[in-house]
Design a protein around this motif. Structure first.
Motif, PDB file in Angstrom:
ATOM      1  N   LEU A  26      19.817  37.037  -7.037  1.00  0.00           N
ATOM      2  CA  LEU A  26      18.978  38.078  -7.633  1.00  0.00           C
ATOM      3  C   LEU A  26      17.596  37.538  -7.982  1.00  0.00           C
ATOM      4  O   LEU A  26      16.576  38.216  -7.771  1.00  0.00           O
ATOM      5  CB  LEU A  26      19.652  38.647  -8.885  1.00  0.00           C
ATOM      6  CG  LEU A  26      20.881  39.527  -8.645  1.00  0.00           C
ATOM      7  CD1 LEU A  26      21.563  39.869  -9.966  1.00  0.00           C
ATOM      8  CD2 LEU A  26      20.496  40.810  -7.903  1.00  0.00           C
ATOM      9  N   LEU A  27      17.531  36.318  -8.503  1.00  0.00           N
ATOM     10  CA  LEU A  27      16.239  35.723  -8.848  1.00  0.00           C
ATOM     11  C   LEU A  27      15.388  35.525  -7.593  1.00  0.00           C
ATOM     12  O   LEU A  27      14.177  35.763  -7.606  1.00  0.00           O
ATOM     13  CB  LEU A  27      16.438  34.391  -9.561  1.00  0.00           C
ATOM     14  CG  LEU A  27      17.195  34.435 -10.892  1.00  0.00           C
ATOM     15  CD1 LEU A  27      17.225  33.046 -11.527  1.00  0.00           C
ATOM     16  CD2 LEU A  27      16.587  35.445 -11.846  1.00  0.00           C
ATOM     17  N   ALA A  28      16.013  35.092  -6.503  1.00  0.00           N
ATOM     18  CA  ALA A  28      15.282  34.911  -5.252  1.00  0.00           C
ATOM     19  C   ALA A  28      14.824  36.249  -4.685  1.00  0.00           C
ATOM     20  O   ALA A  28      13.766  36.335  -4.056  1.00  0.00           O
ATOM     21  CB  ALA A  28      16.152  34.179  -4.234  1.00  0.00           C
ATOM     22  N   ALA A  29      15.606  37.295  -4.904  1.00  0.00           N
ATOM     23  CA  ALA A  29      15.203  38.622  -4.440  1.00  0.00           C
ATOM     24  C   ALA A  29      14.021  39.149  -5.241  1.00  0.00           C
ATOM     25  O   ALA A  29      13.137  39.828  -4.707  1.00  0.00           O
ATOM     26  CB  ALA A  29      16.384  39.587  -4.540  1.00  0.00           C
ATOM     27  N   ILE A  30      13.978  38.836  -6.522  1.00  0.00           N
ATOM     28  CA  ILE A  30      12.874  39.283  -7.374  1.00  0.00           C
ATOM     29  C   ILE A  30      11.604  38.504  -7.069  1.00  0.00           C
ATOM     30  O   ILE A  30      10.505  39.070  -7.012  1.00  0.00           O
ATOM     31  CB  ILE A  30      13.267  39.122  -8.861  1.00  0.00           C
ATOM     32  CG1 ILE A  30      14.408  40.088  -9.199  1.00  0.00           C
ATOM     33  CG2 ILE A  30      12.068  39.357  -9.776  1.00  0.00           C
ATOM     34  CD1 ILE A  30      15.076  39.799 -10.524  1.00  0.00           C
ATOM     35  N   ASP A  31      11.726  37.199  -6.851  1.00  0.00           N
ATOM     36  CA  ASP A  31      10.576  36.345  -6.549  1.00  0.00           C
ATOM     37  C   ASP A  31      10.901  35.496  -5.321  1.00  0.00           C
ATOM     38  O   ASP A  31      11.353  34.354  -5.448  1.00  0.00           O
ATOM     39  CB  ASP A  31      10.244  35.454  -7.736  1.00  0.00           C
ATOM     40  CG  ASP A  31       8.993  34.616  -7.510  1.00  0.00           C
ATOM     41  OD1 ASP A  31       8.358  34.773  -6.454  1.00  0.00           O
ATOM     42  OD2 ASP A  31       8.655  33.796  -8.394  1.00  0.00           O
ATOM     43  N   PRO A  32      10.677  36.012  -4.097  1.00  0.00           N
ATOM     44  CA  PRO A  32      10.966  35.231  -2.885  1.00  0.00           C
ATOM     45  C   PRO A  32      10.187  33.927  -2.813  1.00  0.00           C
ATOM     46  O   PRO A  32      10.600  32.994  -2.119  1.00  0.00           O
ATOM     47  CB  PRO A  32      10.542  36.185  -1.756  1.00  0.00           C
ATOM     48  CG  PRO A  32      10.647  37.556  -2.346  1.00  0.00           C
ATOM     49  CD  PRO A  32      10.238  37.386  -3.788  1.00  0.00           C
ATOM     50  N   ARG A 253       9.156  29.681 -12.710  1.00  0.00           N
ATOM     51  CA  ARG A 253       9.213  30.934 -11.953  1.00  0.00           C
ATOM     52  C   ARG A 253      10.604  31.569 -12.031  1.00  0.00           C
ATOM     53  O   ARG A 253      10.735  32.796 -12.120  1.00  0.00           O
ATOM     54  CB  ARG A 253       8.817  30.685 -10.500  1.00  0.00           C
ATOM     55  CG  ARG A 253       7.389  30.235 -10.327  1.00  0.00           C
ATOM     56  CD  ARG A 253       6.986  30.115  -8.879  1.00  0.00           C
ATOM     57  NE  ARG A 253       6.929  31.416  -8.231  1.00  0.00           N
ATOM     58  CZ  ARG A 253       6.190  31.663  -7.154  1.00  0.00           C
ATOM     59  NH1 ARG A 253       5.459  30.689  -6.616  1.00  0.00           N
ATOM     60  NH2 ARG A 253       6.189  32.861  -6.602  1.00  0.00           N
ATOM     61  N   ALA A 254      11.646  30.746 -11.982  1.00  0.00           N
ATOM     62  CA  ALA A 254      13.000  31.284 -12.067  1.00  0.00           C
ATOM     63  C   ALA A 254      13.266  31.882 -13.445  1.00  0.00           C
ATOM     64  O   ALA A 254      13.906  32.936 -13.567  1.00  0.00           O
ATOM     65  CB  ALA A 254      14.018  30.182 -11.763  1.00  0.00           C
ATOM     66  N   ALA A 255      12.793  31.210 -14.492  1.00  0.00           N
ATOM     67  CA  ALA A 255      12.958  31.745 -15.842  1.00  0.00           C
ATOM     68  C   ALA A 255      12.204  33.070 -15.991  1.00  0.00           C
ATOM     69  O   ALA A 255      12.699  34.009 -16.629  1.00  0.00           O
ATOM     70  CB  ALA A 255      12.456  30.734 -16.875  1.00  0.00           C
ATOM     71  N   ARG A 256      11.029  33.150 -15.401  1.00  0.00           N
ATOM     72  CA  ARG A 256      10.269  34.404 -15.456  1.00  0.00           C
ATOM     73  C   ARG A 256      10.997  35.519 -14.706  1.00  0.00           C
ATOM     74  O   ARG A 256      11.046  36.671 -15.160  1.00  0.00           O
ATOM     75  CB  ARG A 256       8.876  34.184 -14.855  1.00  0.00           C
ATOM     76  CG  ARG A 256       7.995  35.424 -14.880  1.00  0.00           C
ATOM     77  CD  ARG A 256       6.617  35.142 -14.323  1.00  0.00           C
ATOM     78  NE  ARG A 256       6.701  34.728 -12.911  1.00  0.00           N
ATOM     79  CZ  ARG A 256       5.642  34.428 -12.173  1.00  0.00           C
ATOM     80  NH1 ARG A 256       4.421  34.453 -12.715  1.00  0.00           N
ATOM     81  NH2 ARG A 256       5.782  34.069 -10.915  1.00  0.00           N
ATOM     82  N   ALA A 257      11.578  35.190 -13.536  1.00  0.00           N
ATOM     83  CA  ALA A 257      12.322  36.196 -12.783  1.00  0.00           C
ATOM     84  C   ALA A 257      13.540  36.681 -13.561  1.00  0.00           C
ATOM     85  O   ALA A 257      13.875  37.876 -13.546  1.00  0.00           O
ATOM     86  CB  ALA A 257      12.751  35.623 -11.432  1.00  0.00           C
ATOM     87  N   LEU A 258      14.202  35.769 -14.265  1.00  0.00           N
ATOM     88  CA  LEU A 258      15.355  36.167 -15.074  1.00  0.00           C
ATOM     89  C   LEU A 258      14.919  37.064 -16.226  1.00  0.00           C
ATOM     90  O   LEU A 258      15.586  38.073 -16.533  1.00  0.00           O
ATOM     91  CB  LEU A 258      16.071  34.930 -15.606  1.00  0.00           C
ATOM     92  CG  LEU A 258      17.313  35.183 -16.474  1.00  0.00           C
ATOM     93  CD1 LEU A 258      18.363  35.982 -15.707  1.00  0.00           C
ATOM     94  CD2 LEU A 258      17.909  33.872 -16.960  1.00  0.00           C
ATOM     95  N   ALA A 259      13.819  36.716 -16.866  1.00  0.00           N
ATOM     96  CA  ALA A 259      13.306  37.562 -17.948  1.00  0.00           C
ATOM     97  C   ALA A 259      12.939  38.949 -17.423  1.00  0.00           C
ATOM     98  O   ALA A 259      13.204  39.968 -18.076  1.00  0.00           O
ATOM     99  CB  ALA A 259      12.082  36.894 -18.591  1.00  0.00           C
TER     100      ALA A 259
END
Length: 354
Positions: A26-32, A253-259
């Motif tokens: 899901l994180l990769a889908a939000i921020d490729p 970036r991953a933490a931002r995508a999770l937020a």
């Protein structure tokens, strides 16, 4: 349904016991731009099932599979040189990277791909752009996709330089909990017996995932990082003795995508802690081992040119080399006594036979 597969796809919402993998996808889908997800695990741990399920949640639902035998031209595309020479116009024949734009590019057994293809994949995944250069002609196109690579560690590892460039990594293990195994098998049997009926039971949950991904992508640019988040990321990366700064950037970036996925008002250290393992799993080093190696290198005696000349002179004159000149890692071996055996009389050869 994904038109590329022409068959029902097991729903993302129905995956069981795959929470870390679902979060990473899901994180990769939000921020490729994270650089993709590397999924490591033995056979039969639903690696490809999860990847296909993610593609169904994306707007285009595009699923592209990269076969192991693909050439570089098949992957990145190529320029039609004949058209260039004949008409003077650039005609581009798109490859799989162009086809995967805004979808999922799946690479099974990525550890068996040639390094050149893996480099091209990771470059495009991180930048969102594919550039093809042939005979002085350059062509670029958008290539924003979710890269998912899977591998079975029993079949070989990726080079450290390549594995580090994957944004996130999830290591799957065989499930030995009876209750969970039974749930997984029952769900799979139900899907195989009645795919449409099974999918109908997850329609609402699937729609929720689609909405969350869309909302998270929109919220992503508005989320920033305060000093506490930066400090926490630095501490985690230093503690893991990672190489370079890629881990810090990916973790932020991953933490931002999770937020963004959770519609939080700000990125917090709690978000950082929840993505840290996926960021560090393939980058972590043993600090004591590394520190010990660095210390041994720093404690090695320095040799000057004069020292080397002195040692060489002693050896050429037949003298025993000085201990200070030889007690270092110069590659010289100390002289060893050789055994001498008595030999009976030797018959000399005739001068003509010598």
């Amino acid at each position: 349904m994904n038109a590329a597969t022409q068959r029902p796809v097991f729903p993302f919402a129905a995956l069981i016991g795959q929470t870390p993998l679902q979060q990473a996808l899901l994180l990769a889908a939000i921020d490729p731009g994270l650089g993709g997800v590397l999924v490591s695990g033995p056979r039969g741990t639903a690696k490809s099932t999860a990847a296909r399920a993610l593609a169904e949640l994306l707007p285009e639902g595009q699923w592209v599979n990269l076969p192991l035998g693909a050439s570089e031209d098949r992957l990145i595309g190529t320029l039609d040189i004949e058209t260039v020479l004949r008409d003077g116009s650039v005609r581009f024949s798109p490859g799989l990277l162009a086809k995967a734009h805004r979808g999922v590019l799946y690479v099974d057994e990525v550890n068996l791909l040639p390094d050149a293809l893996v480099d091209a994949l990771l470059d495009a995944a991180a930048s969102g752009v594919n550039t093809v250069e042939r005979d002085g002609v350059s062509h670029s196109h958008d290539a924003s996709f979710v890269l998912i690579g899977t591998m079975n560690p029993e079949e070989g590892e990726l080079r450290p330089q390549l594995i580090d460039r994957f944004g996130l990594m999830v290591e799957l293990q065989n499930c030995f909990e009876a209750r969970v195994r039974q749930q997984i098998v029952k769900a799979r049997l139900a899907f195989d017996l009645d795919p449409q009926g099974f999918l109908a039971g997850y329609t609402q949950q699937q729609s929720t995932y689609v909405q969350r991904i869309r909302a998270a992508r929109e919220a992503l640019p508005q989320l920033g990082f305060d000093d506490a988040v930066h400090a926490h990321v630095s501490a985690l990366c230093i503690g893991a003795a990672v190489d370079g700064l890629r881990a810090d950037l990916v973790m932020l970036r991953a933490a931002r995508a999770l937020a963004a996925l959770e519609q939080a008002a700000a990125v917090t250290t709690e978000h950082v802690g929840r993505v840290a393992e996926a960021v560090l799993a393939h980058r972590r080093h043993d600090r004591e081992t590394r520190a010990g190696g660095d210390a041994r290198e720093s404690e090695a005696p320095l040799r000057t040119a004069d020292d080397a000349d002195a040692a060489s002179s002693q050896l050429s004159e037949g003298a025993a080399p000085d201990a200070a000149a030889t007690d270092s890692d110069w590659g010289y071996l100390p002289p060893q006594p050789a055994g001498v055996a008595q030999v009976k009389g030797v018959i000399p050869l005739n001068a003509k036979k010598r």
